[in-house]
Design a protein around this motif. Structure first.
Motif, PDB file in Angstrom:
ATOM      1  N   ASN A 210       0.917  -1.439   0.200  1.00  0.00           N
ATOM      2  CA  ASN A 210       0.112   0.000  -0.083  1.00  0.00           C
ATOM      3  C   ASN A 210       0.965   1.247   0.018  1.00  0.00           C
ATOM      4  O   ASN A 210       0.592   2.468  -0.540  1.00  0.00           O
ATOM      5  CB  ASN A 210      -1.095  -0.126   1.119  1.00  0.00           C
ATOM      6  CG  ASN A 210      -1.797   1.194   1.274  1.00  0.00           C
ATOM      7  OD1 ASN A 210      -2.777   1.289   0.215  1.00  0.00           O
ATOM      8  ND2 ASN A 210      -1.504   2.163   2.209  1.00  0.00           N
ATOM      9  N   TYR A 211       1.969   1.128   0.557  1.00  0.00           N
ATOM     10  CA  TYR A 211       2.792   2.321   0.678  1.00  0.00           C
ATOM     11  C   TYR A 211       4.116   2.357  -0.381  1.00  0.00           C
ATOM     12  O   TYR A 211       4.898   3.301  -0.452  1.00  0.00           O
ATOM     13  CB  TYR A 211       3.396   2.270   2.191  1.00  0.00           C
ATOM     14  CG  TYR A 211       2.477   2.830   3.166  1.00  0.00           C
ATOM     15  CD1 TYR A 211       1.933   4.061   3.518  1.00  0.00           C
ATOM     16  CD2 TYR A 211       1.918   1.692   3.922  1.00  0.00           C
ATOM     17  CE1 TYR A 211       1.318   4.473   4.309  1.00  0.00           C
ATOM     18  CE2 TYR A 211       0.793   2.000   4.859  1.00  0.00           C
ATOM     19  CZ  TYR A 211       0.488   3.622   5.277  1.00  0.00           C
ATOM     20  OH  TYR A 211      -0.335   3.650   6.157  1.00  0.00           O
ATOM     21  N   LYS A 212       4.176   1.325  -1.175  1.00  0.00           N
ATOM     22  CA  LYS A 212       5.259   1.457  -1.930  1.00  0.00           C
ATOM     23  C   LYS A 212       5.694   2.593  -2.726  1.00  0.00           C
ATOM     24  O   LYS A 212       6.875   2.568  -3.201  1.00  0.00           O
ATOM     25  CB  LYS A 212       5.237  -0.174  -2.931  1.00  0.00           C
ATOM     26  CG  LYS A 212       4.230  -0.029  -3.956  1.00  0.00           C
ATOM     27  CD  LYS A 212       3.941  -1.156  -5.111  1.00  0.00           C
ATOM     28  CE  LYS A 212       3.216  -0.916  -6.225  1.00  0.00           C
ATOM     29  NZ  LYS A 212       3.126  -2.349  -6.926  1.00  0.00           N
TER      30      LYS A 212
ATOM     31  N   VAL B 206      -7.055  -3.059   5.820  1.00  0.00           N
ATOM     32  CA  VAL B 206      -7.537  -1.689   5.736  1.00  0.00           C
ATOM     33  C   VAL B 206      -7.502  -0.939   7.131  1.00  0.00           C
ATOM     34  O   VAL B 206      -6.775   0.098   6.990  1.00  0.00           O
ATOM     35  CB  VAL B 206      -8.878  -1.581   4.850  1.00  0.00           C
ATOM     36  CG1 VAL B 206      -9.187  -0.224   5.118  1.00  0.00           C
ATOM     37  CG2 VAL B 206      -8.734  -2.026   3.557  1.00  0.00           C
ATOM     38  N   ASP B 207      -7.637  -1.549   7.936  1.00  0.00           N
ATOM     39  CA  ASP B 207      -7.581  -1.055   9.465  1.00  0.00           C
ATOM     40  C   ASP B 207      -6.127  -0.816   9.766  1.00  0.00           C
ATOM     41  O   ASP B 207      -5.875   0.079  10.719  1.00  0.00           O
ATOM     42  CB  ASP B 207      -8.447  -1.672  10.457  1.00  0.00           C
ATOM     43  CG  ASP B 207      -9.046  -0.989  11.573  1.00  0.00           C
ATOM     44  OD1 ASP B 207      -8.885   0.129  11.303  1.00  0.00           O
ATOM     45  OD2 ASP B 207      -9.032  -1.482  12.642  1.00  0.00           O
ATOM     46  N   LEU B 208      -5.498  -1.809   9.707  1.00  0.00           N
ATOM     47  CA  LEU B 208      -3.934  -1.865   9.897  1.00  0.00           C
ATOM     48  C   LEU B 208      -3.462  -0.498   9.136  1.00  0.00           C
ATOM     49  O   LEU B 208      -2.678   0.231   9.961  1.00  0.00           O
ATOM     50  CB  LEU B 208      -3.026  -3.066   9.560  1.00  0.00           C
ATOM     51  CG  LEU B 208      -3.133  -4.103  10.019  1.00  0.00           C
ATOM     52  CD1 LEU B 208      -2.308  -5.487   9.312  1.00  0.00           C
ATOM     53  CD2 LEU B 208      -2.554  -4.120  11.535  1.00  0.00           C
ATOM     54  N   ILE B 209      -3.582  -0.341   7.995  1.00  0.00           N
ATOM     55  CA  ILE B 209      -3.320   1.006   7.324  1.00  0.00           C
ATOM     56  C   ILE B 209      -3.964   2.096   7.860  1.00  0.00           C
ATOM     57  O   ILE B 209      -3.133   3.192   8.065  1.00  0.00           O
ATOM     58  CB  ILE B 209      -3.763   0.725   5.660  1.00  0.00           C
ATOM     59  CG1 ILE B 209      -2.881  -0.289   5.182  1.00  0.00           C
ATOM     60  CG2 ILE B 209      -3.564   2.287   5.087  1.00  0.00           C
ATOM     61  CD1 ILE B 209      -3.316  -0.727   3.766  1.00  0.00           C
ATOM     62  N   SER B 210      -5.218   2.061   8.158  1.00  0.00           N
ATOM     63  CA  SER B 210      -5.635   3.226   9.131  1.00  0.00           C
ATOM     64  C   SER B 210      -4.975   3.430  10.296  1.00  0.00           C
ATOM     65  O   SER B 210      -4.708   4.792  10.753  1.00  0.00           O
ATOM     66  CB  SER B 210      -7.146   2.826   9.507  1.00  0.00           C
ATOM     67  OG  SER B 210      -7.927   2.998   8.423  1.00  0.00           O
ATOM     68  N   GLY B 211      -4.616   2.628  11.063  1.00  0.00           N
ATOM     69  CA  GLY B 211      -3.725   2.620  12.233  1.00  0.00           C
ATOM     70  C   GLY B 211      -2.529   3.376  11.878  1.00  0.00           C
ATOM     71  O   GLY B 211      -2.128   4.080  12.944  1.00  0.00           O
ATOM     72  N   LEU B 212      -1.652   2.877  11.030  1.00  0.00           N
ATOM     73  CA  LEU B 212      -0.545   3.362  10.465  1.00  0.00           C
ATOM     74  C   LEU B 212      -0.710   4.909  10.145  1.00  0.00           C
ATOM     75  O   LEU B 212       0.139   5.850  10.679  1.00  0.00           O
ATOM     76  CB  LEU B 212       0.205   2.804   9.651  1.00  0.00           C
ATOM     77  CG  LEU B 212       0.638   1.430   9.880  1.00  0.00           C
ATOM     78  CD1 LEU B 212       1.322   0.819   8.488  1.00  0.00           C
ATOM     79  CD2 LEU B 212       1.794   1.364  10.918  1.00  0.00           C
ATOM     80  N   ASN B 213      -1.534   5.222   9.574  1.00  0.00           N
ATOM     81  CA  ASN B 213      -1.973   6.520   9.076  1.00  0.00           C
ATOM     82  C   ASN B 213      -2.158   7.423  10.242  1.00  0.00           C
ATOM     83  O   ASN B 213      -1.889   8.791  10.347  1.00  0.00           O
ATOM     84  CB  ASN B 213      -3.089   6.608   8.163  1.00  0.00           C
ATOM     85  CG  ASN B 213      -2.631   6.271   6.722  1.00  0.00           C
ATOM     86  OD1 ASN B 213      -1.263   6.156   6.240  1.00  0.00           O
ATOM     87  ND2 ASN B 213      -3.509   5.740   5.771  1.00  0.00           N
ATOM     88  N   TYR B 214      -3.069   6.821  11.123  1.00  0.00           N
ATOM     89  CA  TYR B 214      -3.369   7.679  12.369  1.00  0.00           C
ATOM     90  C   TYR B 214      -2.119   8.160  13.068  1.00  0.00           C
ATOM     91  O   TYR B 214      -2.076   9.267  13.472  1.00  0.00           O
ATOM     92  CB  TYR B 214      -4.163   6.722  13.324  1.00  0.00           C
ATOM     93  CG  TYR B 214      -4.810   7.256  14.648  1.00  0.00           C
ATOM     94  CD1 TYR B 214      -5.803   8.178  14.575  1.00  0.00           C
ATOM     95  CD2 TYR B 214      -4.194   7.079  15.950  1.00  0.00           C
ATOM     96  CE1 TYR B 214      -6.168   9.008  15.830  1.00  0.00           C
ATOM     97  CE2 TYR B 214      -4.347   7.417  17.176  1.00  0.00           C
ATOM     98  CZ  TYR B 214      -5.414   8.401  17.131  1.00  0.00           C
ATOM     99  OH  TYR B 214      -5.691   8.991  18.089  1.00  0.00           O
ATOM    100  N   ILE B 215      -1.277   7.182  13.211  1.00  0.00           N
ATOM    101  CA  ILE B 215       0.069   7.663  14.072  1.00  0.00           C
ATOM    102  C   ILE B 215       0.934   8.450  13.281  1.00  0.00           C
ATOM    103  O   ILE B 215       1.577   9.580  13.652  1.00  0.00           O
ATOM    104  CB  ILE B 215       0.807   6.506  14.487  1.00  0.00           C
ATOM    105  CG1 ILE B 215      -0.251   5.551  15.420  1.00  0.00           C
ATOM    106  CG2 ILE B 215       2.055   6.807  15.020  1.00  0.00           C
ATOM    107  CD1 ILE B 215       0.401   4.151  15.920  1.00  0.00           C
TER     108      ILE B 215
END
Length: 190
Positions: free
Chosen positions: A39-41, A137-146
């Protein structure tokens, strides 16, 4: 200083993860980690540092992924924690998860599924992020949140995570809790 010592870029956000067994150990959730990294590549500001993983575990070339051989020296491991902005923990099942506690006590917010001690160690959206189970998708949301936190908010998050980890999981408390548990089991068996 840790980034210079480890030859890691100083101008990127570093997300560290462990890959014990990689794709060969489905319990560790490597497929979720790989999807997150993909997702971040194209984001040149983020570098994933995978400790104990191997390039053969990845299904495609990911320019933002660095593999580091397994580390058995505590001081070197501590440097990787101190060089990290976030620790990503994608295990699908854990008995305890020492790396999660180590990351938090090192001042690194953790994004994880609710397995093992995650819900006890992480205060959701205060010291890290507990993602919905098996939800990339929620893992990505967590990374973005931080990642979106400003420096002052990150300092508060780091402080809460460190204080919680030290208060709940220091050696003396862990020993005391185990002794209490054994006493309860012995009393019930008599």
């Amino acid at each position: 200083e840790s980034r210079r010592t480890l030859n890691l870029p100083e101008n990127k956000k570093i997300i560290t993860l462990m890959a014990a067994g990689g794709k060969h150990n489905p319990q560790k959730g490597w497929s979720y980690a790989e999807e997150v990294i993909k997702n971040y590549k194209n984001n040149s500001e983020i570098l994933f540092v995978c400790i104990g993983g191997k390039e053969e575990d990845v299904s495609e070339n990911l320019p933002n992924l660095l593999f580091v051989p397994y580390i058995d020296q505590e001081k070197v491991f501590a440097k990787y924690y101190s060089a990290s902005d976030i620790f990503l923990h994608t295990s699908l099942a854990e008995a305890f998860s020492l790396v999660m506690v180590q990351a938090l006590s090192s001042g690194v917010p953790v994004v994880a599924f609710p397995v093992g001690i995650a819900e006890e160690a992480i205060i959701h959206k205060q010291s890290g992020y507990i993602a919905k189970y098996q939800d990339t998708v929620d893992l990505i949301s967590g990374l973005n949140y931080i990642l979106e936190k400003n420096p002052e908010e990150r300092i508060v998050m780091v402080k809460i995570g460190r204080e919680t980890a030290i208060a709940k999981f220091n050696k003396n408390i862990m020993i005391e809790n185990h002794v209490k548990l054994y006493d309860e089991v012995l009393k019930k068996s008599q």
